[in-house]
Design a protein around this motif. Structure first.
Motif, PDB file in Angstrom:
ATOM      1  N   ILE A 169      17.105 -20.128 -28.610  1.00  0.00           N
ATOM      2  CA  ILE A 169      15.664 -20.378 -28.690  1.00  0.00           C
ATOM      3  C   ILE A 169      15.397 -21.878 -28.617  1.00  0.00           C
ATOM      4  O   ILE A 169      16.325 -22.679 -28.533  1.00  0.00           O
ATOM      5  CB  ILE A 169      15.081 -19.833 -30.028  1.00  0.00           C
ATOM      6  CG1 ILE A 169      15.906 -20.373 -31.224  1.00  0.00           C
ATOM      7  CG2 ILE A 169      15.057 -18.326 -30.025  1.00  0.00           C
ATOM      8  CD1 ILE A 169      15.278 -20.125 -32.557  1.00  0.00           C
ATOM      9  N   PHE A 228      15.805 -17.306 -24.578  1.00  0.00           N
ATOM     10  CA  PHE A 228      14.409 -17.630 -24.321  1.00  0.00           C
ATOM     11  C   PHE A 228      14.373 -18.651 -23.184  1.00  0.00           C
ATOM     12  O   PHE A 228      14.868 -19.769 -23.337  1.00  0.00           O
ATOM     13  CB  PHE A 228      13.790 -18.226 -25.588  1.00  0.00           C
ATOM     14  CG  PHE A 228      12.387 -18.722 -25.409  1.00  0.00           C
ATOM     15  CD1 PHE A 228      11.313 -17.840 -25.426  1.00  0.00           C
ATOM     16  CD2 PHE A 228      12.126 -20.075 -25.231  1.00  0.00           C
ATOM     17  CE1 PHE A 228      10.018 -18.298 -25.263  1.00  0.00           C
ATOM     18  CE2 PHE A 228      10.828 -20.545 -25.069  1.00  0.00           C
ATOM     19  CZ  PHE A 228       9.771 -19.653 -25.081  1.00  0.00           C
ATOM     20  N   CYS A 239      13.683  -9.645 -17.327  1.00  0.00           N
ATOM     21  CA  CYS A 239      13.234 -10.323 -18.547  1.00  0.00           C
ATOM     22  C   CYS A 239      11.892  -9.766 -18.986  1.00  0.00           C
ATOM     23  O   CYS A 239      11.226  -9.045 -18.246  1.00  0.00           O
ATOM     24  CB  CYS A 239      13.161 -11.843 -18.348  1.00  0.00           C
ATOM     25  SG  CYS A 239      12.203 -12.441 -16.942  1.00  0.00           S
ATOM     26  N   ASN A 247       7.259 -13.731 -22.639  1.00  0.00           N
ATOM     27  CA  ASN A 247       6.876 -14.159 -23.974  1.00  0.00           C
ATOM     28  C   ASN A 247       5.396 -14.509 -23.994  1.00  0.00           C
ATOM     29  O   ASN A 247       4.627 -14.056 -24.829  1.00  0.00           O
ATOM     30  CB  ASN A 247       7.705 -15.378 -24.353  1.00  0.00           C
ATOM     31  CG  ASN A 247       7.313 -15.984 -25.685  1.00  0.00           C
ATOM     32  OD1 ASN A 247       7.704 -15.483 -26.731  1.00  0.00           O
ATOM     33  ND2 ASN A 247       6.520 -17.049 -25.664  1.00  0.00           N
ATOM     34  N   TRP A 265      12.019 -13.557 -22.235  1.00  0.00           N
ATOM     35  CA  TRP A 265      13.249 -13.229 -22.966  1.00  0.00           C
ATOM     36  C   TRP A 265      14.160 -12.395 -22.078  1.00  0.00           C
ATOM     37  O   TRP A 265      13.736 -11.385 -21.523  1.00  0.00           O
ATOM     38  CB  TRP A 265      12.899 -12.438 -24.229  1.00  0.00           C
ATOM     39  CG  TRP A 265      12.104 -13.236 -25.206  1.00  0.00           C
ATOM     40  CD1 TRP A 265      10.746 -13.349 -25.261  1.00  0.00           C
ATOM     41  CD2 TRP A 265      12.616 -14.074 -26.240  1.00  0.00           C
ATOM     42  NE1 TRP A 265      10.374 -14.203 -26.272  1.00  0.00           N
ATOM     43  CE2 TRP A 265      11.505 -14.664 -26.895  1.00  0.00           C
ATOM     44  CE3 TRP A 265      13.899 -14.403 -26.690  1.00  0.00           C
ATOM     45  CZ2 TRP A 265      11.641 -15.545 -27.963  1.00  0.00           C
ATOM     46  CZ3 TRP A 265      14.034 -15.275 -27.762  1.00  0.00           C
ATOM     47  CH2 TRP A 265      12.917 -15.843 -28.378  1.00  0.00           C
ATOM     48  N   ALA A 269      14.678  -8.526 -28.089  1.00  0.00           N
ATOM     49  CA  ALA A 269      13.894  -9.063 -26.968  1.00  0.00           C
ATOM     50  C   ALA A 269      12.513  -8.416 -26.915  1.00  0.00           C
ATOM     51  O   ALA A 269      11.510  -9.075 -26.616  1.00  0.00           O
ATOM     52  CB  ALA A 269      14.635  -8.849 -25.656  1.00  0.00           C
ATOM     53  N   SER A 287       8.974 -10.475 -27.476  1.00  0.00           N
ATOM     54  CA  SER A 287       7.924 -10.608 -26.474  1.00  0.00           C
ATOM     55  C   SER A 287       6.654  -9.867 -26.846  1.00  0.00           C
ATOM     56  O   SER A 287       5.584 -10.154 -26.308  1.00  0.00           O
ATOM     57  CB  SER A 287       8.443 -10.135 -25.113  1.00  0.00           C
ATOM     58  OG  SER A 287       9.050  -8.871 -25.244  1.00  0.00           O
TER      59      SER A 287
END
Lengths: 474, 326
Positions: free
Chosen positions: A80, A131, A179, A182, A353, A369, A373
């Motif tokens: 992160i 991230f 992914c 976010n 993510w 994840a 998000s």
């Protein structure tokens, strides 16, 4: 005797050079590159080699040694940034029984693609959840890195459906969801309401009106600006806002690049015209010169992402543009080009993510994840516009309270989020770098962006080809 | 070794210094007499002194270099090397890249400016300081040396402020030259000059100290003879001192060419991505994942450095002092 001395000196000089050179060639020779592979693994790799001869780069084509066993009690490593620390805390608070299994590490995500290569070499060390922006995910999804886990079937449809329309498009590569977003950074109009009232201008709704506003402003109120130009705004705001094909991935291996398309030239001509009259600053939004214009209260409007309100205009003493929150900032929906069916907008940032294909605890990693998000617990009061609609609704309450805005900016943000151009895809290289190399210096020197279009096209094509894409220009 | 440095921190090695600073004595004394009669296997003091250098050179110079050579012929699949499967394809990929020729052109323009400016500048300062040795000269030598104490990247960041008309103490100079903001100063067209300025202040001090040492090593008898013959200060500098320190100049050229070809930190921190070949090599390794092509570019730089060294040694009269002395 003399001869010996000469040889020695020559040797010394050559050695010195060799050492200097070789030492500095070190970045190309990462440590511990020799991996002892088992016979089974080698045969897998061999097969892939044959496949690779025909297809140069295939997304997720190279099976690295993947552990077949999974362990639901295994700890996971989460990469992160500093800002995301409260999110991990929120997860641990909600699921205390799993708290001990989450090992968070603050990492500079710019190094993510390079580190994955090194982990691939050593065959271990990959983080489980990362991230990072979708363009970084694109890079680690290439054949040489092959990092992300395909989330298509691992994330329930009910969750995917509730992301803002188009929010997951940059995370989707050749039909695979790699992914979860976010936040999203949809571009929209930010304008100074008192100035528009005072000068009796109408807030533009089309790009033609925007250009006219700039011309009028330059004539009647020189020194006021309606935007700033650098490599970021050129790509994210002006060219993406004009649906310019400066790198649209058609599939995993084909990319469409044509800066001579009318959709590009119309935006470039407009930018050149507005720079010429001084309505657009010749430097980027974060240049001290633009901060000075803001301090003089001469920013009429800016087209920028949803985080501009909180982070750039701000309304706090430490903010870049407005040091006081006086209800001066208002918002409007993205502009429409004449001839398009509706308005489209680009975006500037917005992270995501992704989960590692190598994780031994995919259940927990995917779980994390999804929370990262979508979790309302964090995103409701988070720093940026959540990609997940239910969280965004909650987040509205947070921005509404800021006295900087003339009115609740959320409805405009929501509309802008809905018109992000689906043609914008993530690519495996930095789209802005040719603009930084060629367009920005041209602007600095007083030349037009149009004058460097041939060079830009060449550089964009070159970058794409170097990454293994097949480039098409129509 | 800091790749981006204009002048490397390498100091001339001992054999060279001995050769030049004791012009009036027979050369290569250690090789004659008692030393020569010993068995070839016996450990000499010189070997012991050299040992740490040799170990480090093997570990961080020769081995990585050999490794680069090996992986330049390796095919990379999934980021992992498959040795000797690539043939020369990595070299083709690297040298036909669309950025390759541009980066070579960039580095050549930088070398063309930085080498002459560096050598002439350092020579001028050294000869000038040596006209009247004493406290003042020592103070100046130290002064010139100080910027070299900064680490490379820190120095580049410092240079950002120096090159910005609004923040630089020399802002008035930049303004007088017509620059209004830092973007105008740090245009790519200006990179060779900017990096030369930056490199000169970072590295000149070290070379001044070396040249000054070389000048001090010139026999006082030679200088006295020159004065007796009616040499003035300018003439003695040009006709007497300069020829006597020629090997040092050649040595400086070799090391600065080798160092400057590898320019990396300056353009990287100035925000240009593929400006120098070294940056392109980095991009091949860490953006594309082709370590083989990256090694091909690194080896090209080794090659350039070796060729330059060979030419300079062969044609510059690097050993003239040997000949004159023996």
């Amino acid at each position: 005797m003399q001869k010996i001395s000469r040889t020695r000196m020559a040797g010394t000089a050559v050695f010195a050079v060799a050492m200097t050179m070789a030492a500095c060639a070190a970045p190309t020779a990462p440590p511990a590159q020799i991996v002892v592979q088992t016979a089974v693994v080698t045969s897998v790799v061999e097969k892939v080699v044959n496949k690779e001869v025909n297809k140069e780069v295939v997304v997720t084509a190279t099976p690295a040694p993947v552990k077949s066993t999974t362990d639901e009690k295994a700890a996971i490593t989460v990469w992160i940034d500093d800002t995301r620390k409260p999110l991990v805390e929120a997860y641990k608070k909600k699921y205390p029984e799993k708290a001990a299994l989450i090992k968070e590490e603050v990492v500079d995500r710019g190094t993510f693609p390079a580190k994955v290569l090194l982990f691939n070499n050593t065959g271990k060390g990959w983080p489980d959840v990362v991230f990072a922006e979708p363009n970084l995910v694109a890079q680690v999804a290439d054949a040489s890195r092959d990092f992300p886990l395909d989330l298509t079937d691992l994330v329930p449809a009910g969750i995917k459906d509730q992301f803002a329309p188009g929010a997951l498009a940059p995370c989707t590569f050749a039909g695979k969801l790699l992914c979860l977003r976010n936040d999203i950074a949809q571009n929209m109009i930010w304008f100074n309401k008192p100035l528009f009232d005072q000068f009796k201008y109408k807030v533009p709704t089309t790009w033609a009106e925007y250009e006219q506003l700039g011309m009028d402003l330059a004539k009647d109120h020189p020194g006021y600006i309606i935007g700033a130009v650098d490599e970021a705004t050129l790509v994210y705001v002006f060219l993406w806002g004009s649906r310019c094909p400066l790198g649209q991935a058609r599939d995993a291996t084909t990319i469409y690049i044509n800066l001579n398309d009318p959709k590009c030239t119309r935006a470039i001509t407009m930018v050149d015209n507005l720079i010429k009259v001084g309505a657009l600053a010749k430097v980027g939004n974060f240049d001290p010169a633009v901060a000075k214009v803001a301090a003089d209260n001469k920013i009429m409007m800016m087209i920028g992402p949803s985080w501009f309100g909180e982070y750039v205009f701000g309304g706090k003493p430490e903010s870049t543009y407005y040091k006081k929150a006086e209800g001066q900032l208002d918002t409007a929906v993205p502009l429409k080009w004449d001839g398009e069916d509706k308005n489209y907008t680009g975006f500037w940032g917005g992270s995501a993510w992704s989960v590692s294909r190598h994780t031994v605890n995919p259940k927990l990693a995917v779980d994390f994840a999804i929370f990262a998000s979508t979790g309302v617990e964090y995103h409701g009061t988070g720093p940026t516009y959540p990609a997940y609609a239910p969280a965004a609704t909650e987040w509205r309450k947070t921005v509404k309270g800021n006295a900087l805005y003339a009115q609740d900016p959320y409805p405009v943000m929501e509309k802008a989020a809905a018109v992000m151009d689906p043609l914008i895809t993530s690519v495996r290289y930095d789209l802005t770098s040719p603009f930084k190399d060629l367009a920005v210096p041209a602007i600095t020197k007083g030349q037009t962006v149009a004058s460097v279009v041939p060079g830009l096209q060449k550089a964009l094509v070159g970058l794409a080809e170097a990454q293994g894409y097949t480039v098409v220009t129509k | 070794m800091w790749g981006g440095r204009l002048y490397t921190n390498n100091r001339p090695l001992q054999p060279n210094a001995v050769t030049v600073s004791k012009l009036d004595q027979p050369l290569s004394t250690p090789l004659t007499g008692a030393y020569r009669k010993r068995s070839g296997l016996s450990l000499r003091a010189a070997h012991l002194f050299l040992l740490p250098y040799v170990i480090l050179m093997v570990l961080f110079g020769i081995l990585p270099g050999a490794y680069a050579l090996v992986i330049s012929f390796a095919k990379f699949v999934g980021g992992r090397p498959q040795y000797f499967l690539a043939g020369i394809s990595n070299y083709v990929t690297a040298y036909s890249d669309f950025r390759f020729l541009t980066s070579i052109g960039n580095i050549l323009s930088f070398l063309l400016i930085s080498i002459p400016v560096g050598v002439v500048g350092v020579l001028f300062i050294s000869l000038w300081l040596h006209v009247k040795p004493g406290r003042v000269a020592t103070a100046f030598r130290t002064l010139f040396f100080i910027p070299g104490a900064f680490a490379g990247p820190a120095l580049v960041l410092l240079a950002f402020f120096m090159f910005a008309p609004t923040t630089s103490p020399f802002g008035f100079l930049l303004s007088a030259m017509g620059f209004q903001n830092s973007a105008e100063v740090t245009l790519k067209d200006n990179y060779p000059v900017l990096f030369t300025v930056l490199g000169f202040f970072a590295g000149a001090g070290g070379w001044v100290a070396i040249f000054y040492g070389a000048l001090d090593g010139i026999s006082s008898e030679v200088m006295e003879a020159a004065i007796m013959d009616g040499c003035n200060k300018l003439e003695s500098a040009y006709y007497v001192k300069l020829p006597l320190i020629r090997p040092y100049i050649a040595y400086m050229v070799i090391l600065t060419v080798a160092g400057n070809v590898q320019l990396f930190a300056e353009p990287q921190l100035f925000g240009a991505k593929y400006w120098s070949p070294n940056q392109l090599g980095y991009a091949f390794a860490f953006e594309i994942g082709n370590f083989g092509a990256s090694a091909a570019i690194s080896l090209l730089m080794v090659f350039v450095g070796l060729i330059a060294a060979t030419i300079i040694i062969k044609f510059s009269g690097f050993y003239q002092t040997d000949a004159t002395a023996s």
